[in-house]
Design a protein around this motif. Structure first.
Motif, short mmCIF file in Angstrom:
data_model
loop_
_atom_site.label_atom_id
_atom_site.label_comp_id
_atom_site.label_asym_id
_atom_site.label_seq_id
_atom_site.Cartn_x
_atom_site.Cartn_y
_atom_site.Cartn_z
N GLN A 40 0.80 -1.34 0.09
CA GLN A 40 -0.11 -0.01 -0.05
C GLN A 40 0.80 1.16 0.13
OE1 GLN A 40 -3.46 0.26 0.13
NE2 GLN A 40 -2.94 2.16 -0.39
N MET A 41 0.61 2.10 -0.90
CA MET A 41 1.68 3.18 -1.14
C MET A 41 0.77 4.42 -1.03
SD MET A 41 4.06 2.19 -4.09
CE MET A 41 2.88 2.03 -5.41
N SER A 42 1.06 5.55 -0.14
CA SER A 42 0.54 6.69 -0.15
C SER A 42 1.36 7.87 -0.13
CB SER A 42 -0.53 6.84 0.97
OG SER A 42 0.36 6.57 2.11
N SER A 43 0.75 9.10 -0.45
CA SER A 43 1.53 10.32 -0.61
C SER A 43 2.70 9.87 -1.57
CB SER A 43 2.13 10.48 0.85
OG SER A 43 1.17 10.79 1.65
N LEU A 44 2.46 9.49 -2.50
CA LEU A 44 3.32 9.25 -3.70
C LEU A 44 4.08 10.51 -3.97
CD1 LEU A 44 1.42 6.30 -5.34
CD2 LEU A 44 3.93 5.99 -4.59
N LYS A 45 5.36 10.46 -4.41
CA LYS A 45 6.20 11.51 -4.88
C LYS A 45 6.82 10.98 -6.11
CE LYS A 45 7.76 12.21 -0.02
NZ LYS A 45 8.87 12.32 0.87
N PRO A 46 7.17 11.81 -6.94
CA PRO A 46 7.88 11.84 -8.44
C PRO A 46 8.88 10.63 -8.14
CG PRO A 46 7.38 13.84 -8.19
CD PRO A 46 7.03 13.36 -7.02
N GLU A 47 9.74 10.80 -7.07
CA GLU A 47 11.03 10.03 -6.97
C GLU A 47 10.50 8.42 -6.41
OE1 GLU A 47 10.24 12.77 -5.32
OE2 GLU A 47 11.13 12.99 -3.34
N ASP A 48 9.30 8.30 -6.40
CA ASP A 48 8.77 6.95 -6.14
C ASP A 48 8.88 6.14 -7.48
OD1 ASP A 48 6.78 8.13 -3.60
OD2 ASP A 48 8.47 6.83 -3.41
N THR A 49 8.70 7.10 -8.52
CA THR A 49 8.50 6.37 -9.87
C THR A 49 9.65 5.14 -10.22
OG1 THR A 49 7.91 8.34 -10.92
CG2 THR A 49 8.82 6.81 -12.22
N ALA A 50 9.29 3.95 -10.62
CA ALA A 50 10.04 2.92 -10.72
C ALA A 50 9.51 1.97 -11.37
CB ALA A 50 10.93 2.42 -9.39
N VAL A 51 9.98 0.77 -11.77
CA VAL A 51 9.40 -0.44 -11.66
C VAL A 51 9.62 -1.42 -10.60
CG1 VAL A 51 9.48 -2.80 -12.91
CG2 VAL A 51 10.13 -0.77 -14.19
N TYR A 52 8.43 -1.79 -9.87
CA TYR A 52 8.41 -2.43 -8.36
C TYR A 52 8.29 -4.02 -8.87
CZ TYR A 52 7.65 1.89 -6.14
OH TYR A 52 8.04 3.37 -5.60
#
Length: 124
Positions: A82-94
């Protein structure tokens, strides 16, 4: 052979939330720790979160602590992020990974099987 299939990625705006899922094949899912990792363009794969075989122990990277939460449902052979308050730096392949022991996965060296990943893109 264990197969892991991630889903739930997508394009969202900064501040939004997403829930990633990873479904595992086989009957031994509940015996092993699981983990989530991510890899941004041009960067190495990094640890995000790990959880022990029954979910009693969960660990999160400092960069996501307080924003992301790992959990699992052994009846469904599924681990979630569960991901919240996402930021541009969270951009990635998970990617999700199954460990080779019951403890929470905390590094890529502890992963026995990998999924193919799901892309998360966070726009500013």
């Amino acid at each position: 052979q264990v197969q892991l299939v991630e889903s739930g990625g997508g394009l969202v705006q900064a501040g939004a939330s997403l829930r990633l899922s990873c479904v595992a094949s086989g009957r031994t899912f509940s015996n092993y720790g699981m983990g989530w990792f991510r890899q941004a363009p041009g960067k190495e794969r990094e640890f995000v979160a790990g959880i022990s075989y029954r979910g009693g122990t969960a660990v999160h990277a400092n960069s996501v602590k307080g924003r992301f939460t790992i959990s699992r449902d052994n009846a469904k052979n599924t681990v979630y992020l569960q991901m919240s308050s996402l930021k541009p730096e969270d951009t990635a392949v998970y990617y999700c990974g199954r460990g080779n022991a019951a403890v929470a996965v905390a590094s890529a060296n502890a992963v026995a099987y990998w999924g193919k990943g799901t892309l998360v893109t966070v726009s500013s």
